[in-house]
Design a protein around this motif. Structure first.
Motif, short mmCIF file in Angstrom:
data_model
loop_
_atom_site.label_atom_id
_atom_site.label_comp_id
_atom_site.label_asym_id
_atom_site.label_seq_id
_atom_site.Cartn_x
_atom_site.Cartn_y
_atom_site.Cartn_z
N PRO A 127 -5.47 1.18 -21.21
CA PRO A 127 -4.46 1.88 -22.02
C PRO A 127 -4.83 1.86 -23.50
O PRO A 127 -5.70 1.11 -23.92
CB PRO A 127 -3.21 1.02 -21.79
CG PRO A 127 -3.73 -0.35 -21.53
CD PRO A 127 -5.04 -0.16 -20.80
N ASN A 128 -4.12 2.70 -24.23
CA ASN A 128 -4.25 2.69 -25.67
C ASN A 128 -3.27 1.65 -26.21
O ASN A 128 -2.07 1.72 -25.93
CB ASN A 128 -3.90 4.10 -26.17
CG ASN A 128 -4.09 4.22 -27.66
OD1 ASN A 128 -4.26 3.21 -28.36
ND2 ASN A 128 -4.04 5.44 -28.15
N HIS A 134 2.71 3.20 -20.33
CA HIS A 134 3.68 4.10 -19.75
C HIS A 134 3.18 4.65 -18.43
O HIS A 134 2.09 4.27 -17.97
CB HIS A 134 4.03 5.22 -20.74
CG HIS A 134 2.83 6.01 -21.18
ND1 HIS A 134 2.28 7.00 -20.40
CD2 HIS A 134 2.07 5.94 -22.30
CE1 HIS A 134 1.25 7.51 -21.02
NE2 HIS A 134 1.09 6.89 -22.18
N VAL A 135 3.96 5.56 -17.86
CA VAL A 135 3.67 6.02 -16.51
C VAL A 135 2.28 6.66 -16.40
O VAL A 135 1.66 6.65 -15.35
CB VAL A 135 4.80 6.95 -15.99
CG1 VAL A 135 4.83 8.26 -16.76
CG2 VAL A 135 4.67 7.21 -14.51
N LYS A 396 8.27 4.20 -19.88
CA LYS A 396 7.53 2.95 -20.04
C LYS A 396 7.37 2.26 -18.70
O LYS A 396 8.31 2.24 -17.90
CB LYS A 396 8.32 2.00 -20.95
CG LYS A 396 8.38 2.41 -22.38
CD LYS A 396 8.98 1.25 -23.14
CE LYS A 396 9.64 1.66 -24.41
NZ LYS A 396 10.38 0.53 -25.00
N LEU A 397 6.23 1.63 -18.50
CA LEU A 397 6.03 0.93 -17.22
C LEU A 397 7.01 -0.21 -17.06
O LEU A 397 7.47 -0.50 -15.96
CB LEU A 397 4.59 0.43 -17.09
CG LEU A 397 3.56 1.48 -16.70
CD1 LEU A 397 2.22 0.83 -16.41
CD2 LEU A 397 4.01 2.26 -15.47
N SER A 398 7.37 -0.87 -18.18
CA SER A 398 8.31 -1.98 -18.04
C SER A 398 9.65 -1.46 -17.52
O SER A 398 10.29 -2.11 -16.68
CB SER A 398 8.47 -2.73 -19.36
OG SER A 398 8.83 -1.82 -20.37
N ASP A 399 10.08 -0.28 -17.98
CA ASP A 399 11.35 0.29 -17.50
C ASP A 399 11.23 0.71 -16.05
O ASP A 399 12.17 0.53 -15.25
CB ASP A 399 11.76 1.51 -18.34
CG ASP A 399 12.14 1.10 -19.76
OD1 ASP A 399 12.45 -0.10 -19.95
OD2 ASP A 399 12.10 1.96 -20.66
#
Ligand code: ARG
Length: 580
Positions: A127-128, A134-135, A396-399
C-alpha cells in the motif's frame, strides 16, 4: 517422497499407452468427469491426435486402451463416445491414498523435488503509506498471502516483499505538516486517523502558499537526507506501517515488518539505474527527460500508450517506474529470485509489460528468471462501480473488517442463541473475515466482482461459512466419537463414501493447480466440492450409530475430511472453529 496424484498417475499411464501406440510426447489431457457415467476421470487428448493423423478416433482409443497399464490404480477403463477414454479409480488406490494422506502433514501432496525448488519473490499488499489501507488493497493482500502460503506448501522458497509507497512528494508535504503540528500533539495521537491528517495537509497545501513552499522545501530536504526531515518522515512511516500491521493481524495475513522493503529503500539506486541504462545505450534524452524507448514488439500496437518508459523527468525527479527497475534488479541480484510475482491490479498491466521488457533488455533479469504479473479486477459496489463509502470516499479496510465481524455476529447469534458472548465474538471474527477472504479468492481473479455481504456470509453455496461449517460439523462428530481404532480398514461400500474418498484424494491436484496458474479459486472450488460431498455423506451415512467396523471406517473418512478442509482453508489464510 513424492507419489504422484491420481491425476498425474492416470495422465502418465495414458501417455505411456499413447507412446506405445506410436504417439510419443502427446499430452493425455485427463480431467475429472463431470458425470458419473463417464467414469471418474476421462482422457480427451486422444481425439486431437486421431484427427491430426487421419485415423478414426475410436480406433486410436481402442489401441490406447489395449496398451493401458491399469496397475493397481485403475479398476476399469473403457472407450466411450466418439473416442474418449473413461477410467474408474480402484478402491485399493483410494484407500491407500487416504492412508498416505493421514500420515503426511502435506496430505500426500507431491512436493517439488530439491532440484526444482524455486526462489520466488512475491510482491504483494504494497500500500501507499500516505493514507490508510482501503478496499483497493484488499485483493493484493489476500491473493498474495494465499499464493505465498501455497507456494511454500508446495515446497518453494518464498520471499514476501511489501513494496510500500513511502517516498515522493506526498511525504514531503506530510512531513512539513507534521513538523508544524508537532508542538501541540504527540505524533501517534496526531496520526490516529491518517485520512484526516492527509486531508488537512492537502487542504493546507492547496490554500496556503507559504506552506506549499515549505512542503516543496521538505521534499528536497527529504531527498537530500536532511536529518531533521528524515526523522519526521521516519516517524510518519512507522506509525503508518503500524496501522498496516494492525490490519494484517486482524486479517490473519502473514506479512511482517521484515517483509517491508518500500520505495524509499531504492532511493540511492535511482541515479545509478539511469546512468547504467545510459551506458548500455538504452536510456536516451527525450524532451529533457531520460527515457527508454520500447521497441516495436514491446510497445502495444493499439491505443495511444506512450511507447517510452520514463526514468527521469525533466526536473530531475524519478518515478514509480524507475523505482521498480531498481527493485527488480535487487530481487534478482540480492534476493537471488528465480521468479518474481507481482500481485497488483490489472490497471497496471501495461506498466508491468514495459517494466519486464526494459529489465530484461538491461540485463537485470536473465532469461532463466520468470516474471509474472498476477493481476486482478476491481471490487465493485452494488451499483456496479468501484466500491466506495456513501459519501464517495475509499472504504477503509479497518471499517470493512469491523463491519464483517459485526454482520457475522448477527448471523452467529441467530444460529446459536445460547452461546456465551465471548465465544460468539470469537466465532464472528473467524466467520466474518473468512467470508470476506473466501468470497474474493473464490472468484476468477481477473474479473471484477460485486461486494455483497449477504452472499458472502451465507451458509449456502460456495462461501467461507459453508466450508467452515462443514469442518465444524465433522469435528463435532469426531469429538463425540472419543477414541476409536484409526487403523481399522477403510471400506468404501456406499456410493457417497466413494464420492467423498474421490474428492479427498484430489487435494494435491487442487493445490498444484493453484501453484500452476496463481489462481486460488481452484482451491476454493475444490473445498466447496469436498464440503458438499461431505455434507451429503453426513446426511446418508450415519457414523456414530453404525456397527463398529463401519463406524471406524467412516470416522477415518471424517478425520481426513476435517484435516483437508482445515489445511485447505489455512492455505487460503482462513481459520476454522471447532464449533460454529
Ligand atoms: N503502491 C502501489 C499502489 O498502491 C503498488 C505497488 C506494487 N508493486 C510494485 N512493485 N510496483 O498502486
Amino acid at each position: 517422497m513424492s507419489t504422484k496424484t491420481v491425476l498425474q498417475s492416470l495422465e502418465t499411464r495414458v501417455e505411456n499407452a499413447l507412446a506405445a501406440s506410436g504417439y510419443p510426447g502427446v499430452r493425455a489431457n485427463v480431467h475429472r468427469s463431470s458425470h458419473p457415467e463417464h467414469g471418474d476421470y476421462q482422457a480427451d487428448g486422444l481425439m486431437a491426435v486421431a484427427k491430426a493423423n487421419g485415423i478414426p478416433p475410436r480406433q486410436l482409443a481402442e489401441a490406447v486402451l489395449r496398451r493401458l497399464d491399469l496397475g493397481d490404480e485403475i479398476s476399469h477403463a473403457e472407450v466411450a463416445g466418439p473416442g474418449f477414454l473413461n477410467m474408474i479409480v480402484s478402491p485399493d488406490s483410494l484407500v491407500r491414498r487416504i492412508r498416505a494422506a493421514l500420515r503426511d502433514p502435506y496430505l500426500a501432496l507431491p512436493r517439488v523435488n530439491d532440484d526444482a525448488v524455486e526462489r520466488v519473490v512475491i510482491d504483494y499488499s504494497s500500500p501507499n503509506l500516505a493514507k490508510e489501507m482501503h478496499v483497493g488493497h484488499l485483493r493484493s493482500t489476500i491473493i498474495g498471502d494465499a499464493l505465498t502460503r501455497i507456494l511454500r506448501f508446495v515446497g518453494h522458497t518464498v520471499i514476501a516483499q511489501n513494496h510500500v509507497g513511502d517516498w515522493g512528494t506526498q511525504f514531503g508535504m506530510l512531513s512539513a505538516h507534521m513538523s508544524t503540528c508537532f508542538r501541540d500533539e504527540r505524533s501517534d495521537v496526531l496520526l490516529r486517523d491518517l485520512e484526516v491528517f492527509y486531508r488537512n495537509a492537502k487542504a493546507r497545501f492547496d490554500t496556503d502558499a507559504r506552506f506549499a513552499e515549505s512542503a516543496r522545501d521538505y521534499v528536497v530536504r527529504l531527498q537530500q537526507g536532511d536529518p531533521v526531515v528524515r526523522s519526521i518522515w521516519k516517524q510518519f512511516r512507522e506509525i503508518s506501517l503500524s496501522h498496516c500491521e494492525e490490519i494484517y493481524r486482524e486479517l490473519g495475513v502473514a506479512l511482517t515488518t521484515e517483509d517491508v522493503r518500500g520505495e524509499s529503500a531504492y532511493n540511492d539506486d535511482l541515479p545509478l539505474i539511469v546512468s547504467d541504462l545510459q551506458k548500455k545505450g538504452l536510456a536516451v534524452a527525450s524532451d529533457g527527460a531520460q527515457v527508454v524507448f520500447l521497441d516495436g514488439d514491446d510497445a502495444r500496437k493499439t491505443g495511444n500508450h506512450c511507447t517510452a518508459y520514463i526514468l527521469q523527468k525533466r526536473d530531475g525527479g524519478y518515478l514509480y517506474s524507475t523505482t521498480d527497475l531498481a527493485a527488480i534488479r535487487y530481487r534478482v541480484r540480492e534476493l537471488e529470485a528465480n521468479r518474481v510475482i507481482y500481485v497488483v491490479d490489472a490497471r497496471q498491466s501495461s506498466h508491468f509489460t514495459d517494466l519486464f521488457s526494459v529489465a530484461r533488455r538491461a540485463g537485470y533479469v536473465t532469461s532463466d528468471v520468470q516474471l509474472d504479473h498476477v493481476s486482478f479486477g476491481v471490487v465493485l459496489g452494488e451499483n456496479g462501480r468501484p466500491l466506495k463509502t456513501r459519501n464517495g470516499g475509499n472504504v477503509k479496510l479497518s471499517d470493512l473488517i469491523s463491519e464483517a465481524t459485526r454482520r457475522a455476529y448477527d448471523v452467529v447469534a441467530s444460529k446459536n442463541p445460547g452461546m456465551k458472548e465471548h465465544e460468539r465474538n470469537d466465532i464472528a471474527r473467524t466467520i466474518g473475515i473468512g467470508a470476506v477472504k473466501y468470497f474474493d479468492l473464490a472468484r476468477n481473479r481477473s474479473t471484477d466482482y460485486v461486494f455483497d455481504w449477504e452472499s458472502m456470509l451465507s451458509f449456502d453455496g460456495n462461501t467461507g461459512p459453508y466450508v467452515q461449517y462443514a469442518y465444524s460439523r465433522t469435528r463435532s462428530i469426531l469429538r463425540r466419537a472419543g477414541a476409536w481404532d484409526d487403523t481399522a480398514p477403510v471400506r468404501l461400500s456406499q456410493r457417497l463414501e466413494r464420492r467423498l474418498a474421490l474428492n479427498l484424494v484430489r487435494f494435491g491436484d487442487a493445490v498444484l493447480a493453484v501453484a500452476r496458474d496463481s489462481s486460488p479459486n481452484h482451491l476454493c472450488t475444490y473445498l466447496y466440492e469436498l464440503a458438499g460431498s461431505l455434507m451429503r455423506f453426513h446426511e446418508a451415512c450415519p457414523v456414530l450409530t453404525s456397527d463398529e467396523e463401519v463406524r471406524d471406517s467412516r470416522l477415518t473418512l471424517c478425520l481426513l475430511s476435517a484435516q483437508t478442509l482445515q489445511q485447505g482453508l489455512n492455505l487460503l489464510g482462513i481459520d476454522v472453529r471447532e464449533r460454529i
